[in-house]
Structure formats: C-alpha cells, structure tokens
Scaffold this motif. Structure first.
Motif, PDB file in Angstrom:
ATOM      1  N   SER B  24       0.822  -1.209   0.000  1.00 61.50           N
ATOM      2  CA  SER B  24       0.000   0.000   0.000  1.00 61.50           C
ATOM      3  C   SER B  24       0.857   1.262   0.000  1.00 61.50           C
ATOM      4  O   SER B  24       0.451   2.281  -0.553  1.00 61.50           O
ATOM      5  CB  SER B  24      -0.973  -0.015   1.183  1.00 61.50           C
ATOM      6  N   VAL B  25       2.058   1.205   0.619  1.00 66.94           N
ATOM      7  CA  VAL B  25       2.946   2.367   0.570  1.00 66.94           C
ATOM      8  C   VAL B  25       3.361   2.631  -0.879  1.00 66.94           C
ATOM      9  O   VAL B  25       3.284   3.756  -1.383  1.00 66.94           O
ATOM     10  CB  VAL B  25       4.202   2.122   1.450  1.00 66.94           C
ATOM     11  N   THR B  26       3.758   1.557  -1.557  1.00 68.33           N
ATOM     12  CA  THR B  26       4.185   1.698  -2.953  1.00 68.33           C
ATOM     13  C   THR B  26       3.050   2.223  -3.812  1.00 68.33           C
ATOM     14  O   THR B  26       3.235   3.136  -4.626  1.00 68.33           O
ATOM     15  CB  THR B  26       4.661   0.332  -3.489  1.00 68.33           C
ATOM     16  N   ASP B  27       1.855   1.639  -3.617  1.00 66.31           N
ATOM     17  CA  ASP B  27       0.691   2.085  -4.394  1.00 66.31           C
ATOM     18  C   ASP B  27       0.460   3.565  -4.221  1.00 66.31           C
ATOM     19  O   ASP B  27       0.291   4.309  -5.183  1.00 66.31           O
ATOM     20  CB  ASP B  27      -0.570   1.350  -3.907  1.00 66.31           C
ATOM     21  N   LYS B  28       0.449   3.958  -2.953  1.00 72.57           N
ATOM     22  CA  LYS B  28       0.045   5.318  -2.655  1.00 72.57           C
ATOM     23  C   LYS B  28       1.011   6.341  -3.266  1.00 72.57           C
ATOM     24  O   LYS B  28       0.583   7.335  -3.848  1.00 72.57           O
ATOM     25  CB  LYS B  28      -0.034   5.501  -1.140  1.00 72.57           C
ATOM     26  N   ILE B  29       2.315   6.103  -3.128  1.00 72.26           N
ATOM     27  CA  ILE B  29       3.270   7.099  -3.621  1.00 72.26           C
ATOM     28  C   ILE B  29       3.378   7.055  -5.140  1.00 72.26           C
ATOM     29  O   ILE B  29       3.390   8.096  -5.807  1.00 72.26           O
ATOM     30  CB  ILE B  29       4.654   6.918  -2.972  1.00 72.26           C
ATOM     31  N   SER B  30       3.410   5.846  -5.706  1.00 74.39           N
ATOM     32  CA  SER B  30       3.594   5.792  -7.156  1.00 74.39           C
ATOM     33  C   SER B  30       2.336   6.237  -7.895  1.00 74.39           C
ATOM     34  O   SER B  30       2.428   6.725  -9.023  1.00 74.39           O
ATOM     35  CB  SER B  30       4.017   4.394  -7.596  1.00 74.39           C
ATOM     36  N   ALA B  31       1.176   6.103  -7.240  1.00 72.25           N
ATOM     37  CA  ALA B  31      -0.058   6.511  -7.905  1.00 72.25           C
ATOM     38  C   ALA B  31      -0.067   7.997  -8.218  1.00 72.25           C
ATOM     39  O   ALA B  31      -0.633   8.431  -9.222  1.00 72.25           O
ATOM     40  CB  ALA B  31      -1.259   6.163  -7.029  1.00 72.25           C
ATOM     41  N   ILE B  32       0.591   8.790  -7.378  1.00 74.19           N
ATOM     42  CA  ILE B  32       0.607  10.238  -7.611  1.00 74.19           C
ATOM     43  C   ILE B  32       1.219  10.535  -8.971  1.00 74.19           C
ATOM     44  O   ILE B  32       0.786  11.424  -9.694  1.00 74.19           O
ATOM     45  CB  ILE B  32       1.401  10.940  -6.495  1.00 74.19           C
ATOM     46  N   VAL B  33       2.227   9.740  -9.312  1.00 72.48           N
ATOM     47  CA  VAL B  33       2.902   9.979 -10.585  1.00 72.48           C
ATOM     48  C   VAL B  33       2.206   9.244 -11.730  1.00 72.48           C
ATOM     49  O   VAL B  33       2.027   9.794 -12.815  1.00 72.48           O
ATOM     50  CB  VAL B  33       4.375   9.521 -10.486  1.00 72.48           C
ATOM     51  N   LEU B  34       1.778   7.986 -11.469  1.00 68.59           N
ATOM     52  CA  LEU B  34       1.375   7.137 -12.586  1.00 68.59           C
ATOM     53  C   LEU B  34      -0.102   7.170 -12.917  1.00 68.59           C
ATOM     54  O   LEU B  34      -0.473   7.258 -14.085  1.00 68.59           O
ATOM     55  CB  LEU B  34       1.792   5.688 -12.289  1.00 68.59           C
ATOM     56  N   THR B  35      -0.962   7.091 -11.921  1.00 67.77           N
ATOM     57  CA  THR B  35      -2.372   6.901 -12.248  1.00 67.77           C
ATOM     58  C   THR B  35      -3.238   8.117 -11.972  1.00 67.77           C
ATOM     59  O   THR B  35      -4.225   8.344 -12.641  1.00 67.77           O
ATOM     60  CB  THR B  35      -2.953   5.707 -11.463  1.00 67.77           C
ATOM     61  N   ARG B  36      -2.856   8.910 -10.988  1.00 70.44           N
ATOM     62  CA  ARG B  36      -3.689  10.044 -10.633  1.00 70.44           C
ATOM     63  C   ARG B  36      -3.742  11.027 -11.813  1.00 70.44           C
ATOM     64  O   ARG B  36      -2.710  11.443 -12.343  1.00 70.44           O
ATOM     65  CB  ARG B  36      -3.072  10.725  -9.419  1.00 70.44           C
ATOM     66  N   PRO B  37      -4.939  11.422 -12.233  1.00 74.28           N
ATOM     67  CA  PRO B  37      -5.006  12.349 -13.363  1.00 74.28           C
ATOM     68  C   PRO B  37      -4.448  13.728 -12.974  1.00 74.28           C
ATOM     69  O   PRO B  37      -4.605  14.157 -11.840  1.00 74.28           O
ATOM     70  CB  PRO B  37      -6.500  12.434 -13.676  1.00 74.28           C
ATOM     71  N   THR B  38      -3.784  14.354 -13.928  1.00 76.77           N
ATOM     72  CA  THR B  38      -3.217  15.672 -13.646  1.00 76.77           C
ATOM     73  C   THR B  38      -4.353  16.673 -13.501  1.00 76.77           C
ATOM     74  O   THR B  38      -5.161  16.830 -14.407  1.00 76.77           O
ATOM     75  CB  THR B  38      -2.294  16.103 -14.789  1.00 76.77           C
ATOM     76  N   SER B  39      -4.388  17.338 -12.360  1.00 78.41           N
ATOM     77  CA  SER B  39      -5.543  18.197 -12.085  1.00 78.41           C
ATOM     78  C   SER B  39      -5.393  19.536 -12.785  1.00 78.41           C
ATOM     79  O   SER B  39      -4.297  19.941 -13.187  1.00 78.41           O
ATOM     80  CB  SER B  39      -5.662  18.418 -10.586  1.00 78.41           C
ATOM     81  N   THR B  40      -6.523  20.233 -12.925  1.00 77.83           N
ATOM     82  CA  THR B  40      -6.513  21.549 -13.556  1.00 77.83           C
ATOM     83  C   THR B  40      -5.681  22.510 -12.723  1.00 77.83           C
ATOM     84  O   THR B  40      -4.946  23.337 -13.272  1.00 77.83           O
ATOM     85  CB  THR B  40      -7.947  22.097 -13.644  1.00 77.83           C
ATOM     86  N   SER B  41      -5.798  22.391 -11.400  1.00 78.86           N
ATOM     87  CA  SER B  41      -5.060  23.342 -10.560  1.00 78.86           C
ATOM     88  C   SER B  41      -3.556  23.149 -10.731  1.00 78.86           C
ATOM     89  O   SER B  41      -2.796  24.108 -10.637  1.00 78.86           O
ATOM     90  CB  SER B  41      -5.476  23.208  -9.101  1.00 78.86           C
ATOM     91  N   TRP B  42      -3.128  21.919 -11.018  1.00 77.14           N
ATOM     92  CA  TRP B  42      -1.702  21.723 -11.286  1.00 77.14           C
ATOM     93  C   TRP B  42      -1.293  22.514 -12.519  1.00 77.14           C
ATOM     94  O   TRP B  42      -0.290  23.216 -12.517  1.00 77.14           O
ATOM     95  CB  TRP B  42      -1.406  20.227 -11.493  1.00 77.14           C
ATOM     96  N   PHE B  43      -2.128  22.421 -13.566  1.00 72.02           N
ATOM     97  CA  PHE B  43      -1.809  23.150 -14.793  1.00 72.02           C
ATOM     98  C   PHE B  43      -1.820  24.655 -14.562  1.00 72.02           C
ATOM     99  O   PHE B  43      -0.948  25.367 -15.061  1.00 72.02           O
ATOM    100  CB  PHE B  43      -2.794  22.777 -15.913  1.00 72.02           C
ATOM    101  N   ILE B  44      -2.785  25.107 -13.781  1.00 74.86           N
ATOM    102  CA  ILE B  44      -2.844  26.552 -13.517  1.00 74.86           C
ATOM    103  C   ILE B  44      -1.594  26.995 -12.748  1.00 74.86           C
ATOM    104  O   ILE B  44      -0.924  27.962 -13.112  1.00 74.86           O
ATOM    105  CB  ILE B  44      -4.124  26.905 -12.732  1.00 74.86           C
ATOM    106  N   GLY B  45      -1.272  26.240 -11.704  1.00 82.45           N
ATOM    107  CA  GLY B  45      -0.112  26.591 -10.877  1.00 82.45           C
ATOM    108  C   GLY B  45       1.169  26.551 -11.685  1.00 82.45           C
ATOM    109  O   GLY B  45       1.951  27.514 -11.698  1.00 82.45           O
ATOM    110  N   PHE B  46       1.355  25.456 -12.408  1.00 84.78           N
ATOM    111  CA  PHE B  46       2.579  25.344 -13.196  1.00 84.78           C
ATOM    112  C   PHE B  46       2.644  26.448 -14.240  1.00 84.78           C
ATOM    113  O   PHE B  46       3.685  27.081 -14.445  1.00 84.78           O
ATOM    114  CB  PHE B  46       2.660  23.968 -13.856  1.00 84.78           C
ATOM    115  N   GLY B  47       1.501  26.694 -14.894  1.00 85.58           N
ATOM    116  CA  GLY B  47       1.464  27.721 -15.932  1.00 85.58           C
ATOM    117  C   GLY B  47       1.825  29.093 -15.386  1.00 85.58           C
ATOM    118  O   GLY B  47       2.617  29.824 -15.984  1.00 85.58           O
ATOM    119  N   ALA B  48       1.291  29.403 -14.214  1.00 88.79           N
ATOM    120  CA  ALA B  48       1.572  30.716 -13.630  1.00 88.79           C
ATOM    121  C   ALA B  48       3.060  30.860 -13.341  1.00 88.79           C
ATOM    122  O   ALA B  48       3.687  31.866 -13.703  1.00 88.79           O
ATOM    123  CB  ALA B  48       0.750  30.890 -12.346  1.00 88.79           C
ATOM    124  N   PHE B  49       3.637  29.839 -12.718  1.00 90.37           N
ATOM    125  CA  PHE B  49       5.056  29.953 -12.378  1.00 90.37           C
ATOM    126  C   PHE B  49       5.943  29.883 -13.622  1.00 90.37           C
ATOM    127  O   PHE B  49       7.028  30.443 -13.647  1.00 90.37           O
ATOM    128  CB  PHE B  49       5.447  28.894 -11.354  1.00 90.37           C
TER     129      PHE B  49
END
Lengths: 403, 456
Positions: B24-49
């Motif tokens: 479950s540790v492996t699932d939880k951390i790797s999911a952030i990179v592999l399966t979790r969809p990239t959120s709109t707020s990530w794009f907004i934040g990255f775009g702004a910076f």
C-alpha cells in the motif's frame, strides 16, 4: 518493570573509585603545598598557572554539564551509560566557584592589565582604550558580579539536574524525560551565553584590545571535547568492574568515539575560521594576537596543536574498530585532554611573555588542582549509583549486548 | 540515538501512521505519478510559475543587452540584490543535504519521507543561486575564466580570493547533491518502470533506472555507495556556506569582518532551508493527502531544528553587537549605530522581529504541530533571512570608513524581476518534480514499516 529487581547496591561504583580518589587527594595536597609555597615566592607566575589550570578543569566540569543536557535533549543509551560520570563531574562546580575566589581576591592586577592603575600603563593607545572600557565593562566590581552570576546559573542547573536524577534511584520508576528536556533546552542556551561571556572576561580580556566574535564558541567546543574525553577515561577505569562491565556496550563506545571525532572537527573548524579571517584581514588590532602566538617559539606550539590536536586524532578517529574499542580509544582521550591543556596554555601564556617559556606553575598548579578536583569527582562518583535504575531508559542499558 | 526505542516510550506522533503494508505504501506514492489524473489546478499553478520564469528570462536577456547598469548597484554598493539573492538561495539549498546526509548518518529515520523532495528543493535552489553570480559578472560568457585552465592568455584565478573558492564550493555541492539525489532515486525509478502502463514512460524510467533489478547484490552495493556519498556530502553542508561567509569576512569592511561568520552563516542557512522545506511540505501533504507519511512528527522535528538554528543566529547577532561595543572600534560601533538608526533601520528591526522574536513561538509545543501556524512562521523566517543578507550586503557597504564614499541603494524593477523570476523558476521546477518523479522515497518508507523490522 524489569528493572524492579535490580537492587541499587548492584549499581554502585566499585570500591576502586575510593582508592583512586584517596590517591588523587594525596597528590593534590602535596602539590598544593608546593604551589602555595611558590605563590608566596612568585605570585605573578603562580596566578598565570592558576588561571590556566582553572580553565582546564572548569572545561571538564562545565563540558560534562553541557553533554548531560545534550543527552537529556536527544536521549539514547550512549548518554545513559555515562550519565552519572558526567553528573559527578558537574557536581564539582561548587568547588570550581571556590577556586575562583583567589583570582578575585589576589589575582586580578597580576593577571589583567585592565585591573591595574591606569597611570602605570605606558602604551598611550592602550591607556585611552582602557579608560573607556574599564568604566563600562571591564571593571573589578563588574568582573566579580558577572562571575557570581555565571556560577549561580551553573550551580542552579547542576542542582536541579542532580535532584531529579537522584529521585530516579528509588522506586517507583519515573519518567522525568519531559522535565529534564524542559530544563536542558533553556539550560543549553544559558550555558552557551554564560560560557561565552565568561571566556571574554577571564581569558580574552587578558589582551583587552583584541576581540574575536567566535571566541566563546571556541571555548565551548573545547570544553565539550574535554568532557567527552574525560568520560571515556573514567568508563575505561570502571569497565573492569561490575556494573560498568555489563553496561558498556561497543555501540555506546562507538558513539562516544563519534562525538570525539565531531568535536575535534568542530574545534578545528572554529580555530581555522578565526585564524583565516584574522590573517586575511590583517588589521593591526587583531593580527597582533596571532603575531605573539606565532613568533618567539610559540609558533611551534601552534603547529603542534594543528597536527596533534586535529590532524592525527582526526585520522585515528576515522577508524571504526578503533572507536569501538574503549581500551584503545582511552589513549587518544587522554592525549586529547593533554592537548586541551596545551591549547589553553597557548591561549593564555603568550600574553605574558614574548618568547616561549614554561614556568613551574604551569606544571605544579594544574597537578595540584587536578588532584583535588579528581578526589572530589571520585567522591561524587561513589556517592550515587552508576545508573538511575528507575529511569525508564535504564532498561535499554541493562539489557545484554546483541553482539 | 536509537529511533525505535524512542518511539516506543514517547507519546510523540509516529513517523508513519499504522495500517500500511509494503504494497500500500508503494501504491500510494507511485499513484501520484502514474495513475492520478493531472488536475486543472496543477496546470494553472505550473502555468503561472512558468510565466514568471519567462519574466526571469526576459530580465536576464535585457541585462545581457544593456549590462548591469540596469540594476540598482552603484559605487559604493557594488553588491546589491544579486549577492543578497545568491546567499539566500544557497542557504535554502542547505536543508536538502543536511536532511539526506547528516540525518542519515545520525540514524534519524524520520527523515525518510522528506529527504527526496528536500533534495530536489536543494538542487533547484542551488540552480537559482548559481544564476546570480554568473549574471553579476557583466560578461557571463567569460565565466570560464574563473576556472584554472591552461590559458594562452596567461590568466590565472586569484586563489587567495574566496570568490574563487565559491566557484569550486558551489559547483562541487551541486554535483554531489545531484548524484546523491539520483542514486537515491534509482530503486524508485525501477518501481515506476515496472508499474507504468505507458510505453514511453516505461522506456524513460527504464533508462533512468540503469538496469536495477533489486537483487541482494544490487542492494548491498547501493547501500555502500549511498553511505559513502552521505559521508562525502556532510562536510559540504558546512563548507559551502562557510566559504560564502568568507566572501564577506575576509574583507575588512565593518559588518563583514568578524570571526563568528562561518558558524553563524551555516546555522542561518539551515534555518532558512528548513523553513523552505516546511513551506513546501505543508501544502504538498495536504494536496496529495500524504498526512500519513509526512506526519506531525516531521513538522515538529523540523520546527525544533528551526528553533535551535534560529537561536544560534540570535547568538551571532548578540555577540556581534556586544563586540562592536566592547572593542571600542569606532567603525564597528558606527556600523551597529547605522543599523539601528540609519536609513535602513526599518529593515533591521524587521529582521530582528522575523528572525528572532516571532520564531520564539515555536517553543509552544501545540504550535509546532499546527500546519497553518508553522507555514506562517516559516514564511516569516524566509523573509527574515532574506533581510539579514540585505542588511549584511547593503547596509555594510552603504556607509564604510569615509563619509565621502557613502551612498544609498535602491533596487530597480529589473532587480525585482530577476529575484521574483527565480522564485517562479524554483516553484515551476517543483511542480514538474512532484508530477513526474516519486516525491517521497518509496523504498525508504517501506523500511519504516513494522514488517521491515528484522530480529537480530
């Protein structure tokens, strides 16, 4: 509680402690007689040696208090096993306060330029500088008042650290760790400030026109190093007998060796920083301090310190088997204590002589004071068990070693 | 020093919440990179910076065309924002190596969940720092003259100058930090390679994982290499900021020439570094729901490190102030007076408030575990540490020995654009990092689980 069946008599220091204490006392008394006789013949020379040995032994006592407080902050078996050794060294602080009285009563004008009548000073610039500074900071009354404050703070800290520790010799088992932490945090800050100002008052002001802002930290690092080395020496003596033979594990000795390595490096780092900055700046009011200490034969002592207070111990302490074997580590610990003495010698004595000189007082007084100090220390060590059995952390130390 | 015995006895929060397994540790951390969809707020934040980073490039581009005259620097204040920001960023970059190397050697296992992104933060901070001395040269295309290469022009660096030592100290630090970070990533890159569904991701992670199979021999060599690198990196934590402090202290300018500078700079660096770690960790653990891995224990320990290093910084101020008075040196005394009553006095009082007074609230245990409060205090400390460098650089140069050479310093908009630009670049890089690499070390987290405890 698995410690409940441990009876305190099992944890008392072995009888050899008493023997060493008595022998130290004999040595101390004999040398004290010589030293006092010398004091009447050559008081100025006597007080130079006196200040030197006072700073050396104060370093062990105060450094032990600092390491003890550090242990209370971080926890860990390495500190538990030498806790009572450091406690016994710390409880010599009232004696150190007593030893400071002769300096205040008779030694000030002999040691410190600023305590002499201003008219007797021939150097015009120094006189002008002293006119200002003796009015504001470096006055005799201020010096004594500050010393009283330093010793009051140190003894108060020592009193509470001892009191709570003593409670843990009796059942029921108590967890004083929160209380110790609450004292040790502010205590370490107080120690840092008081020792810095004490170092300015007692050693740096020997040359009142010289300043170095790192000086307090340098003295602090030296004291902690002396204390760790002293603890290693005492644990080596005790490890031949019960109960220390069962408590002291190679892992703990390893940690003590690591601390020695750390503070050898910290000392060298501070010392090098001070030297480099002053050398590069090359300002007349600063560089003169080093000019005195690098010429007229004093430079050999400085070089000796670089090699044998830092380089050689550093290389030896890199070895893992060496750090884990207390029978070998102890020789370096003794050596480093000698180097601490030499470092203080190199800081104090060049103020009084342009060329390298060693007087009788530089040898006799440290032995006299050391004999008395050790007698007191070993009496303290024998008066309490070597481990507070009813501290919750004591269990870890009493367990047999894994190796 | 044994962490586990302390955990058993104390009432402190655990370094990892109970109930997790290796899987479950492996699932939880790797999911952030592999399966979790990239959120709109990530794009907004990255775009702004990213836009702020573009502003940095614009400011640098204009600088290359016009020269350093567009900045507020002058004579006597030849070192303005560029050096202030350089020292500030380098200081922030200290926490990474401290957490990874020194805490590893001290067997502080709580470091395991924050070391990875602290190391990444170090790299980005050092990269931001490195920009400033480079562009401050005026002719950055001649930067290679700083290196002692066999030159037909007969130009050789001045080895007595700490500015040359800086070149070596900072570039060594960056190299070792990068190696340390990358080696630490290898086992996790292999995990991502094995778990990735996407063909391209598999290839890229596969190349980066350098053929890691996780055999016993791999692990043995890995652990040895990692420990050796930690040993190498440890002196660097001290050396870099010591050399930076020499940049000032070996000169004889009042306010610069003082022997306490090396330890005092190192303490200040760790102080600001941990503040930055907290400012990043607190939002990240909230957004990605990592409270179980970055627990209150981590917040509290970091707060304690800040409290301790902050007190060393305070010690530095007090001793420096006292010696200025005690020495009777009129220039040192005037420097102190000028800080307290000169034209920049407001910033000095702000500095005292931000670095010494306000952080004392960390003595309160409850506040040390309150994320919002810690976030605020960390921000205050970062401002305070920036002001400290401003006071040291600008206020010391502003009024030195001769009244005839006194001056004032006013930063221009180009100064501000460059400074804010590097913050944007730093944060944009952090955004990319959390998206494409595991921000918490998966395999080191697994060692914290009860399953990993081996009976000796």
């Amino acid at each position: 509680m698995s410690t409940a069946h441990m009876r305190n008599p099992d944890l008392m220091a072995p009888l050899v402690v008493k023997t060493i204490g008595q022998r130290s006392l004999v040595v101390g008394v004999i040398f004290s007689v010589i030293a006092v006789a010398g004091a009447f013949a050559q008081p100025a020379v006597f007080f130079r040696g006196y200040l030197l040995s006072f700073m050396a032994w104060l370093g062990v006592a105060l450094g032990s208090m600092a390491v003890l407080m550090l242990r209370h902050m971080t926890g860990g078996g390495w500190g538990m096993v030498i806790r009572r050794i450091m406690g016994a060294a710390m409880r010599t602080l009232p004696f150190m306060a007593l030893l400071f009285v002769p300096i205040c009563l008779f030694g000030l004008p002999k040691l410190y330029v600023w305590a002499r009548p201003l008219e007797s000073i021939t150097d015009k610039h120094l006189r002008e500088h002293l006119q200002e500074i003796t009015r504001s900071y470096l006055s005799v009354n201020g010096f004594i008042l500050r010393a009283v404050i330093y010793f009051a703070i140190w003894n108060a800290l020592s009193f509470f650290l001892t009191k709570w520790s003593r409670e843990q010799d009796q059942p029921p088992a108590r967890d004083h760790s929160a209380r110790f932490r609450a004292l040790a945090g502010p205590g370490l800050i107080l120690y840092g400030f008081t020792i810095s100002f004490a170092a300015i008052d007692w050693v740096m002001s020997l040359d009142p026109s010289w300043i170095s802002t790192i000086y307090g930290l340098l003295v602090l690092a030296g004291q902690v190093l002396s204390a760790i080395c002293f603890a290693v020496v005492v644990e080596r003596i005790l490890v031949r007998y019960k109960p220390m033979s069962e408590m002291l594990k190679p892992d703990y000795v390893h940690d003590h060796g690591k601390l020695m390595l750390t503070f050898v490096m910290v000392w060298a780092y501070f010392e090098f920083s001070q030297w480099l900055i002053i050398w590069a700046g090359n300002l007349p009011e600063e560089i003169t301090w080093y000019m005195r200490r690098l010429n007229g034969g004093w430079g050999y002592i400085g070089l000796f310190l670089v090699v044998f207070h830092f380089a050689v111990p550093f290389v030896m302490l890199l070895s893992r088997p060496f750090k884990r074997d207390v029978t070998r580590l102890v020789w370096l610990a003794i050596w480093l204590m000698v180097m601490r003495y030499l470092d203080i010698f190199w800081n104090i004595e060049p103020n009084f002589s342009n060329t390298l000189t060693v007087t009788w007082a530089d040898v006799v007084v440290p032995v006299a004071m050391g004999g008395l100090w050790l007698a007191y220390f070993f009496r303290n060590l024998g008066s309490m068990p070597l481990l507070p059995a009813y501290d919750l952390d004591a269990k870890e130390v009493l367990e047999p070693a894994h190796e | 020093m044994d962490e586990r015995s302390e955990q058993a006895g104390g009432k402190q929060a655990p370094v990892i919440e109970p109930g997790y397994t290796f899987g479950s540790v492996t699932d939880k951390i790797s999911a952030i990179v592999l399966t979790r969809p990239t959120s709109t707020s990530w794009f907004i934040g990255f775009g702004a910076f990213f836009l702020v980073t573009m502003m940095l490039l614009y400011a640098i581009g204009y600088l290359l065309v016009r020269g350093t005259g567009i900045w507020g620097i002058n004579i006597p204040i030849g070192w303005g924002f560029a050096i202030v920001n350089f020292v500030w960023w380098i200081g922030i970059g200290h926490a990474g190596t401290l957490i990874s190397a020194i805490l590893l050697l001290l067997r502080q296992s709580w470091r395991n969940s924050i070391n990875r992104f602290a190391e990444a933060m170090t790299l980005f901070a050092v990269a931001s720092a490195g920009i400033f001395p480079l562009i401050h040269m005026g002719r950055p295309w001649l930067a290679y003259w700083m290196f002692p290469y066999p030159s037909t022009m007969g130009i050789w660096p001045q080895f007595r100058s700490p500015l040359v030592w800086d070149v070596f100290a900072v570039s060594t630090y960056f190299t070792v930090s990068l190696l340390f970070w990358f080696i630490g990533l290898i086992p996790d890159l292999a995990t991502l390679r094995d778990r990735s569904e996407n063909r391209w991701a598999r290839i890229i992670y596969g190349i980066l994982a350098m053929g890691w199979r996780g055999s016993a021999r791999h692990w043995f060599r890995y652990e040895t290499a990692y420990l050796l690198l930690a040993g190498l990196a440890t002196p660097l934590v001290l050396s870099v900021h010591t050399v930076v402090s020499f940049d000032f202290a070996v000169g004889i300018v009042p306010g610069w020439h003082t022997t306490i500078f090396p330890p005092y700079f190192v303490a200040g660096a760790i102080y600001s570094g941990f503040a930055m770690v907290l400012m990043l960790a607190i939002p990240i653990r909230k957004i990605y729901a990592l409270e179980d891995f970055i627990t209150e224990r981590h917040l509290e320990n970091s707060a304690k490190v800040m409290l301790a290093t902050g007190l060393i910084v305070a010690y530095g101020y007090i001793i420096e102030g006292f010696m200025g008075w005690y020495s009777g040196n009129r220039y040192d005394a005037f420097t102190l007076w000028n800080r307290l009553h000169g034209p920049y006095a407001f910033f000095y009082y702000m500095l005292i408030a931000c670095n010494i007074v306000i952080p004392q609230v960390l003595w309160i245990r409850k506040l040390r575990t309150k994320p919002v409060a810690l976030f605020a205090v960390s921000g205050v400390i970062l401002v305070g540490m920036w002001l400290e460098r401003f006071i040291i650089v600008v206020v010391s140069l502003q009024r030195d020995f001769l009244n005839s050479s006194w001056g004032m310093y006013y930063p221009t908009r180009w100064d501000w654009m460059t400074y804010v630009g590097t913050i944007g670049m730093f944060l944009a890089a952090m955004f990319l990092f959390v998206r494409i690499l595991p921000m918490i070390s998966i395999f080191e987290m697994r060692t914290l689980l009860p399953e990993a405890e081996v009976k000796e």
